[in-house]
Design a protein around this motif. Structure first.
Motif, PDB file in Angstrom:
ATOM      1  N   UNK A 133       0.829  -1.206   0.000  1.00 46.52           N
ATOM      2  CA  UNK A 133       0.000   0.000   0.000  1.00 46.52           C
ATOM      3  C   UNK A 133       0.864   1.258   0.000  1.00 46.52           C
ATOM      4  N   UNK A 134       0.408   2.240  -0.767  1.00 50.45           N
ATOM      5  CA  UNK A 134       1.100   3.524  -0.846  1.00 50.45           C
ATOM      6  C   UNK A 134       0.082   4.653  -0.960  1.00 50.45           C
ATOM      7  N   UNK A 135       0.525   5.847  -0.573  1.00 46.08           N
ATOM      8  CA  UNK A 135      -0.295   7.046  -0.706  1.00 46.08           C
ATOM      9  C   UNK A 135       0.066   7.743  -2.011  1.00 46.08           C
ATOM     10  N   UNK A 136      -0.946   8.246  -2.702  1.00 52.20           N
ATOM     11  CA  UNK A 136      -0.723   8.944  -3.962  1.00 52.20           C
ATOM     12  C   UNK A 136      -1.374  10.316  -3.926  1.00 52.20           C
ATOM     13  N   UNK A 137      -0.722  11.256  -4.602  1.00 51.03           N
ATOM     14  CA  UNK A 137      -1.240  12.617  -4.709  1.00 51.03           C
ATOM     15  C   UNK A 137      -1.086  13.079  -6.147  1.00 51.03           C
ATOM     16  N   UNK A 138      -1.767  14.175  -6.495  1.00 52.83           N
ATOM     17  CA  UNK A 138      -1.621  14.757  -7.828  1.00 52.83           C
ATOM     18  C   UNK A 138      -0.509  15.796  -7.814  1.00 52.83           C
ATOM     19  N   UNK A 139       0.360  15.718  -8.805  1.00 54.78           N
ATOM     20  CA  UNK A 139       1.388  16.739  -9.001  1.00 54.78           C
ATOM     21  C   UNK A 139       1.309  17.166 -10.452  1.00 54.78           C
ATOM     22  N   UNK A 140       0.754  18.338 -10.670  1.00 51.81           N
ATOM     23  CA  UNK A 140       0.427  18.813 -12.012  1.00 51.81           C
ATOM     24  C   UNK A 140      -0.568  17.830 -12.648  1.00 51.81           C
ATOM     25  N   UNK A 141      -0.205  17.194 -13.748  1.00 43.53           N
ATOM     26  CA  UNK A 141      -1.152  16.297 -14.415  1.00 43.53           C
ATOM     27  C   UNK A 141      -0.824  14.842 -14.165  1.00 43.53           C
ATOM     28  N   UNK A 142      -0.064  14.561 -13.116  1.00 37.69           N
ATOM     29  CA  UNK A 142       0.374  13.196 -12.851  1.00 37.69           C
ATOM     30  C   UNK A 142      -0.029  12.743 -11.460  1.00 37.69           C
ATOM     31  N   UNK A 143      -0.210  11.437 -11.315  1.00 39.20           N
ATOM     32  CA  UNK A 143      -0.454  10.830 -10.006  1.00 39.20           C
ATOM     33  C   UNK A 143       0.849  10.205  -9.541  1.00 39.20           C
ATOM     34  N   UNK A 144       1.377  10.703  -8.418  1.00 38.20           N
ATOM     35  CA  UNK A 144       2.679  10.235  -7.933  1.00 38.20           C
ATOM     36  C   UNK A 144       2.558   9.765  -6.498  1.00 38.20           C
ATOM     37  N   UNK A 145       3.496   8.943  -6.080  1.00 36.00           N
ATOM     38  CA  UNK A 145       3.518   8.487  -4.684  1.00 36.00           C
ATOM     39  C   UNK A 145       3.907   9.653  -3.781  1.00 36.00           C
ATOM     40  N   UNK A 146       3.195   9.794  -2.663  1.00 35.94           N
ATOM     41  CA  UNK A 146       3.520  10.834  -1.686  1.00 35.94           C
ATOM     42  C   UNK A 146       4.707  10.385  -0.853  1.00 35.94           C
ATOM     43  N   UNK A 147       5.792  11.137  -0.923  1.00 41.55           N
ATOM     44  CA  UNK A 147       7.008  10.795  -0.182  1.00 41.55           C
ATOM     45  C   UNK A 147       7.481  12.002   0.609  1.00 41.55           C
ATOM     46  N   UNK A 148       8.325  11.724   1.603  1.00 43.74           N
ATOM     47  CA  UNK A 148       8.962  12.777   2.373  1.00 43.74           C
ATOM     48  C   UNK A 148       7.970  13.749   2.985  1.00 43.74           C
ATOM     49  N   UNK A 149       8.198  15.037   2.754  1.00 44.60           N
ATOM     50  CA  UNK A 149       7.340  16.069   3.354  1.00 44.60           C
ATOM     51  C   UNK A 149       5.910  16.004   2.838  1.00 44.60           C
ATOM     52  N   UNK A 150       5.782  15.630   1.544  1.00 44.10           N
ATOM     53  CA  UNK A 150       4.424  15.494   1.004  1.00 44.10           C
ATOM     54  C   UNK A 150       3.639  14.433   1.761  1.00 44.10           C
ATOM     55  N   UNK A 151       4.286  13.325   2.065  1.00 40.98           N
ATOM     56  CA  UNK A 151       3.620  12.237   2.800  1.00 40.98           C
ATOM     57  C   UNK A 151       3.267  12.694   4.212  1.00 40.98           C
ATOM     58  N   UNK A 152       4.202  13.398   4.856  1.00 36.69           N
ATOM     59  CA  UNK A 152       3.947  13.876   6.212  1.00 36.69           C
ATOM     60  C   UNK A 152       2.772  14.859   6.230  1.00 36.69           C
ATOM     61  N   UNK A 153       2.745  15.745   5.226  1.00 36.46           N
ATOM     62  CA  UNK A 153       1.653  16.714   5.174  1.00 36.46           C
ATOM     63  C   UNK A 153       0.318  16.032   4.892  1.00 36.46           C
ATOM     64  N   UNK A 154       0.340  15.033   3.997  1.00 40.24           N
ATOM     65  CA  UNK A 154      -0.885  14.304   3.690  1.00 40.24           C
ATOM     66  C   UNK A 154      -1.409  13.582   4.928  1.00 40.24           C
ATOM     67  N   UNK A 155      -0.517  12.911   5.655  1.00 37.23           N
ATOM     68  CA  UNK A 155      -0.932  12.220   6.877  1.00 37.23           C
ATOM     69  C   UNK A 155      -1.452  13.214   7.912  1.00 37.23           C
ATOM     70  N   UNK A 156      -0.886  14.413   7.907  1.00 36.23           N
ATOM     71  CA  UNK A 156      -1.339  15.426   8.855  1.00 36.23           C
ATOM     72  C   UNK A 156      -2.730  15.951   8.563  1.00 36.23           C
ATOM     73  N   UNK A 157      -3.232  15.665   7.349  1.00 35.47           N
ATOM     74  CA  UNK A 157      -4.588  16.092   7.007  1.00 35.47           C
ATOM     75  C   UNK A 157      -5.653  15.218   7.648  1.00 35.47           C
ATOM     76  N   UNK A 158      -5.258  14.063   8.163  1.00 35.32           N
ATOM     77  CA  UNK A 158      -6.228  13.124   8.735  1.00 35.32           C
ATOM     78  C   UNK A 158      -7.003  13.779   9.863  1.00 35.32           C
ATOM     79  N   UNK A 159      -8.327  13.684   9.764  1.00 30.14           N
ATOM     80  CA  UNK A 159      -9.239  14.147  10.814  1.00 30.14           C
ATOM     81  C   UNK A 159      -9.120  15.633  11.112  1.00 30.14           C
ATOM     82  N   UNK A 160      -8.551  16.399  10.178  1.00 32.72           N
ATOM     83  CA  UNK A 160      -8.457  17.841  10.410  1.00 32.72           C
ATOM     84  C   UNK A 160      -9.730  18.570   9.991  1.00 32.72           C
ATOM     85  N   UNK A 161     -10.573  17.925   9.232  1.00 30.80           N
ATOM     86  CA  UNK A 161     -11.811  18.561   8.796  1.00 30.80           C
ATOM     87  C   UNK A 161     -12.952  18.066   9.681  1.00 30.80           C
TER      88      UNK A 161
END
Length: 538
Positions: A133-161
């Motif tokens: 399992x991996x996390x993916x995000x959009x970067x421009x017109x591509x779907x890429x794996x969330x790594x490093x700071x992007x992954x940390x920021x994505x995980x930090x979005x959990x339950x924030x809304x």
């Protein structure tokens, strides 16, 4: 099969949709497609998700026409596979799928809106036996794996809304009653009120932060459904208040059941008016040797007000259980699902020292504060304890569990009232007319706001006529003709609307044949609340 919020031609030509929100796929490639579904659902940049069009060749970033299309056998197979693949997304996510016909060819359009439960993860290979399992995000017109700071920021979005701030994809802006919105703007003194009727309603709602989602399909946030629709329970299950009032022992069969529905602010006001008119009783105690008397209340109204508002404010609307109020001869209990934050100790709750580090429904709280119904700053319990102490009432009993799944507060009746049930005696010793005015005016205010007519006090002549109708119905069921004759007025629609409809809307009277409103055998009778009102007035 669902329908897209935009026409397929708009998507193919990328009208009103940025190119990085659309992916064209020549054929069915579940690994690549589900990585994009995951990326769009994570909506890392809050752009509103995206679209995947299967059966379209891309050339220089544009859809090539005529489209390639898919045969019907492929479409059926893809839909069957997607049922299982959707459950491989963690947490489970269901994109919207639509079958489209373009250039006489079949296409599969997948609409992926930003999910409420992000971050989402998906296997990098959907078909592999050993799934990674991996996390993916959009970067421009591509779907890429969330790594490093992007992954940390994505995980930090959990339950924030918070739930109340999330878009509800089962509703559309047309469900919102602009009458309630206009009334809120009036009460809160907002200058936006001047723009009502001048700007499109969607723009008004947008400026109030009540809508979310991409421009092609706006959805109301849950807080808009809580406050500004006629039937929030249609979208938020069990979002009403149930009240059970036992006149005698709970073992007896003498009790009143009442349900308060509609916008949460209307529910709050109607519950409080019921409690003030039916439950709260004043007792004047003469003190020997003193000129002044001591006044006490069965329950201090300020404490009840704080309890009801806080129950609405802090309940967990994701749990399908209503707020429940149980009134017995010597105690009153309010229960709602969703206990206090785990960071708050029960001892601090009992002492009124609780300070929450975060709130379950921050937007709802903001609106309630604007309407002067909530104080905020964790002052509710302190005010409840203070009101009880000043009235000489026992301290409130507060209960929750380790999981903080519920909150229950119990008030004991003032000792001066122990041993006898609190009858329907109003807090102020007013007659039937006065108490009727409270109930009718409150119900009328809510209905008129909903009809964009504003608040308007009921006139005394109408109240006198309603009083005569209630007195007549206290003797038994009756048809509308003799009821109107008792006013006395003629049997005309305008008089039914003036004298009978308000009583029925306030749940004081009801039809004996509600399923046959025009039946010649139709009669009216007092409801339980109507009987209680009559008994307490004489």
């Amino acid at each position: 099969m669902a329908h897209l919020p935009l026409s397929i031609e708009m998507l193919l030509s990328q009208q009103r949709i940025e190119s990085d929100r659309i992916e064209f796929k020549e054929g069915w490639n579940p690994d690549a497609i589900y990585r994009s579904i995951c990326a769009f659902a994570n909506d890392f940049d809050n752009i509103g998700g995206g679209y995947i069009l299967v059966g379209v060749r891309e050339k220089d970033g544009r859809a090539e026409r005529p489209v390639l299309g898919l045969d019907e056998t492929q479409l059926a197979q893809i839909q069957r596979e997607m049922i299982g693949f959707n459950h491989l997304i963690r947490p489970v996510y269901q994109p919207i799928v639509s079958l489209e016909v373009v250039d006489e060819k079949n296409l599969l359009a997948i609409w992926v809106y930003g999910g409420n439960d992000r971050p989402y993860e998906v296997p990098d290979s959907i078909l592999a036996k050993q799934k990674s399992y991996k996390y993916y995000i959009r970067r421009y017109a591509n779907s890429i794996e969330a790594k490093g700071r992007d992954r940390e920021e994505l995980l930090g979005m959990a339950n924030q809304v918070p739930f109340d701030d999330r878009p509800n994809h089962q509703a559309d802006p047309g469900e919102i009653n602009l009458g309630y919105v206009q009334e809120f703007l009036r009460v809160s003194g907002s200058r936006l009120l001047d723009q009502v009727g001048r700007l499109p309603s969607v723009q008004i709602l947008d400026q109030m932060g009540l809508l979310a989602g991409p421009v092609e399909l706006r959805h109301p946030r849950n807080v808009a459904l809580m406050l500004f629709v006629d039937t929030p329970e249609n979208f938020l299950s069990h979002s009403y208040i149930d009240l059970v009032h036992f006149q005698g022992s709970p073992a007896d069969r003498s009790f009143t059941e009442k349900r308060f529905a509609g916008p949460m602010t209307v529910q709050i006001r109607q519950v409080l008016e019921y409690l003030r008119a039916v439950i709260v009783e004043e007792k004047v105690i003469k003190i020997l040797g003193r000129a002044e008397a001591r006044r006490v209340w069965s329950y201090p109204f300020n404490a009840l007000e704080e309890i009801i508002v806080n129950a609405v404010y802090h309940r967990n609307y994701q749990i399908p259980e209503p707020i429940s109020i149980r009134i017995e001869p010597e105690r009153l209990m309010v229960y709602n699902c969703g206990g206090p934050d785990r960071t708050i100790k029960l001892q601090d709750l009992e002492q009124g020292r609780a300070v929450a580090s975060r709130y379950r429904n921050r937007r709802l709280g903001d609106f309630l504060k604007e309407l002067s119904l909530a104080e905020g700053r964790s002052t509710g319990l302190a005010l409840i304890h203070k009101a009880l102490e000043e009235n000489g009432s026992p301290r409130a009993q507060i209960e929750t569990d380790e999981e903080r799944s519920f909150f229950r507060i119990t008030l004991a009746i003032h000792p001066e009232f122990e041993g006898r049930p609190v009858s329907a005696v109003p807090a102020v010793k007013m007659g039937l007319i006065g108490r009727l005015k409270i109930l009718i005016s409150n119900d009328q205010a809510g209905n008129q706001a909903g009809n964009q007519a504003g608040n308007q006090a009921v006139d005394d002549e109408s109240l006198l006529g309603m009083e005569r109708i209630l007195q007549l119905l206290a003797q038994g069921e009756a048809k509308k003709e003799p009821l109107l004759e008792a006013v006395p007025v003629s049997n005309q629609t305008k008089n039914v609307r003036r004298y009978l409809d308000p009583l029925e809307a306030a749940k004081l009277i009801e039809k004996t044949l509600p399923e046959k409103p025009t039946s010649p055998k139709q009669q009216y009778r007092l409801t339980s609340l109507g009987k209680t009102l009559i008994q307490g007035a004489f």
